[in-house]
Design a protein around this motif. Structure first.
Motif, PDB file in Angstrom:
ATOM      1  N   ARG A 235       0.699  -1.184  -0.048  1.00  0.00           N
ATOM      2  CA  ARG A 235       0.004  -0.009  -0.091  1.00  0.00           C
ATOM      3  C   ARG A 235       0.845   1.354   0.111  1.00  0.00           C
ATOM      4  O   ARG A 235       0.264   2.231  -0.039  1.00  0.00           O
ATOM      5  CB  ARG A 235      -0.885  -0.067   1.110  1.00  0.00           C
ATOM      6  CG  ARG A 235      -1.789  -1.236   1.254  1.00  0.00           C
ATOM      7  CD  ARG A 235      -2.129  -1.543   2.898  1.00  0.00           C
ATOM      8  NE  ARG A 235      -2.824  -0.601   3.369  1.00  0.00           N
ATOM      9  CZ  ARG A 235      -3.470  -0.669   4.748  1.00  0.00           C
ATOM     10  NH1 ARG A 235      -3.058  -1.928   5.309  1.00  0.00           N
ATOM     11  NH2 ARG A 235      -4.083   0.129   5.359  1.00  0.00           N
ATOM     12  N   CYS A 236       2.071   1.055  -0.046  1.00  0.00           N
ATOM     13  CA  CYS A 236       3.091   2.247   0.203  1.00  0.00           C
ATOM     14  C   CYS A 236       4.228   2.330  -1.033  1.00  0.00           C
ATOM     15  O   CYS A 236       4.446   1.191  -1.497  1.00  0.00           O
ATOM     16  CB  CYS A 236       3.712   1.961   1.541  1.00  0.00           C
ATOM     17  SG  CYS A 236       2.741   1.605   2.975  1.00  0.00           S
ATOM     18  N   ILE A 237       4.781   3.314  -1.037  1.00  0.00           N
ATOM     19  CA  ILE A 237       6.064   3.491  -1.740  1.00  0.00           C
ATOM     20  C   ILE A 237       6.926   4.307  -0.684  1.00  0.00           C
ATOM     21  O   ILE A 237       6.646   5.107   0.092  1.00  0.00           O
ATOM     22  CB  ILE A 237       5.834   4.470  -2.918  1.00  0.00           C
ATOM     23  CG1 ILE A 237       5.009   3.870  -4.071  1.00  0.00           C
ATOM     24  CG2 ILE A 237       7.255   4.942  -3.378  1.00  0.00           C
ATOM     25  CD1 ILE A 237       4.826   4.712  -5.330  1.00  0.00           C
TER      26      ILE A 237
ATOM     27  N   GLN B 175       8.716   4.551  -9.013  1.00  0.00           N
ATOM     28  CA  GLN B 175       7.608   3.878  -8.659  1.00  0.00           C
ATOM     29  C   GLN B 175       6.299   4.541  -8.966  1.00  0.00           C
ATOM     30  O   GLN B 175       5.315   3.994  -9.398  1.00  0.00           O
ATOM     31  CB  GLN B 175       7.694   3.304  -7.263  1.00  0.00           C
ATOM     32  CG  GLN B 175       8.726   2.340  -7.146  1.00  0.00           C
ATOM     33  CD  GLN B 175       8.741   1.674  -5.735  1.00  0.00           C
ATOM     34  OE1 GLN B 175       7.896   1.550  -5.092  1.00  0.00           O
ATOM     35  NE2 GLN B 175      10.109   1.610  -5.116  1.00  0.00           N
ATOM     36  N   LEU B 176       6.144   5.815  -8.771  1.00  0.00           N
ATOM     37  CA  LEU B 176       5.001   6.340  -8.957  1.00  0.00           C
ATOM     38  C   LEU B 176       4.623   6.639 -10.430  1.00  0.00           C
ATOM     39  O   LEU B 176       3.520   6.441 -10.838  1.00  0.00           O
ATOM     40  CB  LEU B 176       5.144   7.944  -8.283  1.00  0.00           C
ATOM     41  CG  LEU B 176       3.782   8.589  -7.998  1.00  0.00           C
ATOM     42  CD1 LEU B 176       2.861   7.689  -7.113  1.00  0.00           C
ATOM     43  CD2 LEU B 176       4.047   9.939  -7.246  1.00  0.00           C
ATOM     44  N   LEU B 177       5.549   6.825 -11.186  1.00  0.00           N
ATOM     45  CA  LEU B 177       5.370   7.181 -12.719  1.00  0.00           C
ATOM     46  C   LEU B 177       4.978   5.460 -13.201  1.00  0.00           C
ATOM     47  O   LEU B 177       4.165   5.703 -14.036  1.00  0.00           O
ATOM     48  CB  LEU B 177       6.728   7.430 -13.478  1.00  0.00           C
ATOM     49  CG  LEU B 177       6.983   8.901 -13.276  1.00  0.00           C
ATOM     50  CD1 LEU B 177       8.287   9.078 -13.894  1.00  0.00           C
ATOM     51  CD2 LEU B 177       5.944   9.598 -13.833  1.00  0.00           C
ATOM     52  N   ALA B 178       5.448   4.715 -12.704  1.00  0.00           N
ATOM     53  CA  ALA B 178       4.982   3.273 -13.037  1.00  0.00           C
ATOM     54  C   ALA B 178       3.417   3.030 -12.723  1.00  0.00           C
ATOM     55  O   ALA B 178       2.767   2.364 -13.367  1.00  0.00           O
ATOM     56  CB  ALA B 178       6.033   2.272 -12.398  1.00  0.00           C
ATOM     57  N   LEU B 179       3.371   3.578 -11.452  1.00  0.00           N
ATOM     58  CA  LEU B 179       1.841   3.359 -10.951  1.00  0.00           C
ATOM     59  C   LEU B 179       0.942   4.156 -11.859  1.00  0.00           C
ATOM     60  O   LEU B 179      -0.131   3.747 -12.230  1.00  0.00           O
ATOM     61  CB  LEU B 179       1.644   3.615  -9.580  1.00  0.00           C
ATOM     62  CG  LEU B 179       0.640   3.113  -9.065  1.00  0.00           C
ATOM     63  CD1 LEU B 179       0.611   1.734  -8.872  1.00  0.00           C
ATOM     64  CD2 LEU B 179       0.412   3.546  -7.321  1.00  0.00           C
ATOM     65  N   GLN B 180       1.377   5.375 -12.345  1.00  0.00           N
ATOM     66  CA  GLN B 180       0.635   6.381 -13.044  1.00  0.00           C
ATOM     67  C   GLN B 180       0.271   5.666 -14.402  1.00  0.00           C
ATOM     68  O   GLN B 180      -0.792   5.692 -14.977  1.00  0.00           O
ATOM     69  CB  GLN B 180       1.369   7.569 -13.473  1.00  0.00           C
ATOM     70  CG  GLN B 180       0.644   8.799 -14.281  1.00  0.00           C
ATOM     71  CD  GLN B 180       1.345   9.631 -14.577  1.00  0.00           C
ATOM     72  OE1 GLN B 180       2.533   9.766 -14.577  1.00  0.00           O
ATOM     73  NE2 GLN B 180       0.669  10.968 -14.602  1.00  0.00           N
ATOM     74  N   GLU B 181       1.334   4.902 -15.218  1.00  0.00           N
ATOM     75  CA  GLU B 181       1.137   4.203 -16.437  1.00  0.00           C
ATOM     76  C   GLU B 181       0.262   3.033 -16.317  1.00  0.00           C
ATOM     77  O   GLU B 181      -0.938   2.938 -16.830  1.00  0.00           O
ATOM     78  CB  GLU B 181       2.407   3.686 -16.863  1.00  0.00           C
ATOM     79  CG  GLU B 181       2.324   2.965 -18.109  1.00  0.00           C
ATOM     80  CD  GLU B 181       2.152   3.750 -19.358  1.00  0.00           C
ATOM     81  OE1 GLU B 181       1.428   3.120 -20.319  1.00  0.00           O
ATOM     82  OE2 GLU B 181       2.230   4.857 -19.264  1.00  0.00           O
ATOM     83  N   LYS B 182       0.199   2.588 -15.077  1.00  0.00           N
ATOM     84  CA  LYS B 182      -0.660   1.280 -14.618  1.00  0.00           C
ATOM     85  C   LYS B 182      -2.283   1.781 -14.518  1.00  0.00           C
ATOM     86  O   LYS B 182      -3.124   1.060 -14.950  1.00  0.00           O
ATOM     87  CB  LYS B 182      -0.105   0.478 -13.359  1.00  0.00           C
ATOM     88  CG  LYS B 182      -0.861  -0.767 -12.806  1.00  0.00           C
ATOM     89  CD  LYS B 182      -0.290  -1.316 -11.976  1.00  0.00           C
ATOM     90  CE  LYS B 182      -0.890  -2.578 -11.101  1.00  0.00           C
ATOM     91  NZ  LYS B 182      -0.160  -3.028  -9.966  1.00  0.00           N
ATOM     92  N   TYR B 183      -2.336   2.784 -13.831  1.00  0.00           N
ATOM     93  CA  TYR B 183      -3.475   3.213 -13.518  1.00  0.00           C
ATOM     94  C   TYR B 183      -4.395   4.031 -14.341  1.00  0.00           C
ATOM     95  O   TYR B 183      -5.367   4.416 -14.444  1.00  0.00           O
ATOM     96  CB  TYR B 183      -3.636   3.833 -12.065  1.00  0.00           C
ATOM     97  CG  TYR B 183      -3.584   2.945 -10.881  1.00  0.00           C
ATOM     98  CD1 TYR B 183      -3.803   1.816 -11.060  1.00  0.00           C
ATOM     99  CD2 TYR B 183      -3.398   3.489  -9.573  1.00  0.00           C
ATOM    100  CE1 TYR B 183      -3.588   0.803  -9.842  1.00  0.00           C
ATOM    101  CE2 TYR B 183      -3.264   2.770  -8.339  1.00  0.00           C
ATOM    102  CZ  TYR B 183      -3.527   1.197  -8.729  1.00  0.00           C
ATOM    103  OH  TYR B 183      -3.624   0.256  -7.570  1.00  0.00           O
ATOM    104  N   GLN B 184      -3.403   4.802 -15.374  1.00  0.00           N
ATOM    105  CA  GLN B 184      -3.851   5.710 -16.294  1.00  0.00           C
ATOM    106  C   GLN B 184      -4.618   7.017 -15.587  1.00  0.00           C
ATOM    107  O   GLN B 184      -5.625   7.180 -16.190  1.00  0.00           O
ATOM    108  CB  GLN B 184      -4.554   5.248 -17.200  1.00  0.00           C
ATOM    109  CG  GLN B 184      -3.877   3.977 -18.211  1.00  0.00           C
ATOM    110  CD  GLN B 184      -2.883   4.753 -19.145  1.00  0.00           C
ATOM    111  OE1 GLN B 184      -3.453   5.507 -20.027  1.00  0.00           O
ATOM    112  NE2 GLN B 184      -1.807   4.564 -18.851  1.00  0.00           N
TER     113      GLN B 184
END
Length: 333
Positions: A284-286, A296-305
């Motif tokens: 649940r964390c970074i 990690q946040l940019l990867a999550l942005q790509e994943k979540y759009q």
């Protein structure tokens, strides 16, 4: 382009009072506004000695009065415990004082134990299953758009401001995402609570969105715990305190946030199950340096759009928390 926002539960650290925690909330709101954060939302919790905010509408007014332009919202008002009409009037009153700065976020939660909910609610027979209708009613009261056959069609929420605050729904599932989409409300996914369904929930929201009186296009964000420091070691040091707090929460213990030293003193008392829960909660964390967090946040942005993330940080040291938000802003904004 990414927007960063803040979710503040006003956690109380060991040795602090609730008064001090709420003052920290005001200081953090002013600090993050200066750093370029887009929104500052406050949560609602009851019957706990670990979190200081039980009346988000009052805290919102106070935050908005000491800041200049950051959007201020609820993340979220626990709608099943209240009248949709009253929540609409609270939102409109805040919007009258602070035009184009207020967000009304609502959640479908009992707010605590059944006894706590009984103390909160004005309708003892009310059910959490009534939440979809409550949200629809709230939207109708906010925008004077109730159906003609609605029992309260002639009841108007006041003050009758020119621009009602936008409505957001907090959720963890495809079901809640579809509900938000069908109403044309904004949707915020609680990655910081349950990350497993994020991709499907946010996709469902986009797929099922219908324009409404509230907004013409889908608007979503995700909320996540982030602890950022100059070194990995320092980040882990502060994250330890949040790890222990989350562990206590999972056990139903609404306790204060303890120091890293206190966490280490109790490490020998952790069971195998405790250690597994701490490891699970890290999903649940970074946690890490600005570069680590950014990747990690940019990867999550790509994943979540989604282009906006709401950041929560429930660590012990307030100055380290401020620094975490600064390092994150410098890396991302």
């Amino acid at each position: 382009m990414m927007k960063l926002s803040v979710l503040d539960q006003s956690p109380i650290s060991m040795g602090e009072t609730p008064e001090m925690a709420l003052q920290h909330t005001l200081e953090l709101a002013k600090w993050t506004e200066e750093l370029g954060y887009h929104r500052y939302w406050v949560a609602e919790h009851h019957n706990t000695n670990g979190l200081a905010i039980s009346a988000p509408e009052i805290v919102m007014a106070r935050i908005a009065s000491v800041t200049n332009h950051i959007r201020v919202g609820s993340g979220g008002i626990l709608l099943p415990q209240y009248s949709a009409y009253k929540v609409a009037e609270i939102g409109k009153t805040l919007a009258a004082f602070f035009p184009n700065r207020i967000d009304i976020g609502v959640g479908n939660s009992p707010g605590g134990s059944q006894q706590t909910r009984a103390a909160l609610i004005d309708n003892p027979s009310g059910s959490l299953t009534e939440f979809p209708q409550q949200v629809a009613d709230l939207q109708g009261f906010l925008h004077n758009s109730l159906p003609r056959d609605h029992d309260f069609r002639l009841v108007k929420a006041s003050p009758r401001v020119e621009q009602a605050p936008p409505l957001w729904m907090l959720g963890l599932s495809e079901r809640s995402a579809k509900h938000a989409a069908e109403l044309g409300a904004g949707f915020i996914f609680g990655h910081f609570i349950y990350p497993g369904s994020g991709v499907k929930a946010l996709q469902a929201y986009r797929d099922h969105f219908s324009p409404s009186v509230d907004r013409e296009a889908p608007e979503s964000m995700a909320c996540i715990f982030i602890v950022c420091a100059e070194t990995e070691e320092e980040a882990e040091e502060h994250a330890l305190t949040q790890d222990k707090w989350l562990l206590n929460v999972s056990k139903g213990l609404g306790t204060k946030v303890v120091s890293a030293e206190a966490v280490r003193r109790d490490e020998g008392k952790l069971s195998t199950e405790d250690k597994e829960m701490i490891k699970k909660n890290r999903e649940r964390c970074i946690v890490g340096t600005p570069e680590t967090v950014k990747q990690q946040l940019l990867a999550l942005q790509e994943k979540y759009q989604t282009d906006e993330f709401m950041v929560i940080n429930n660590t012990f040291d307030f100055e380290a928390k401020k620094k975490s938000y600064r390092l994150l802003a410098e890396a991302m904004l």
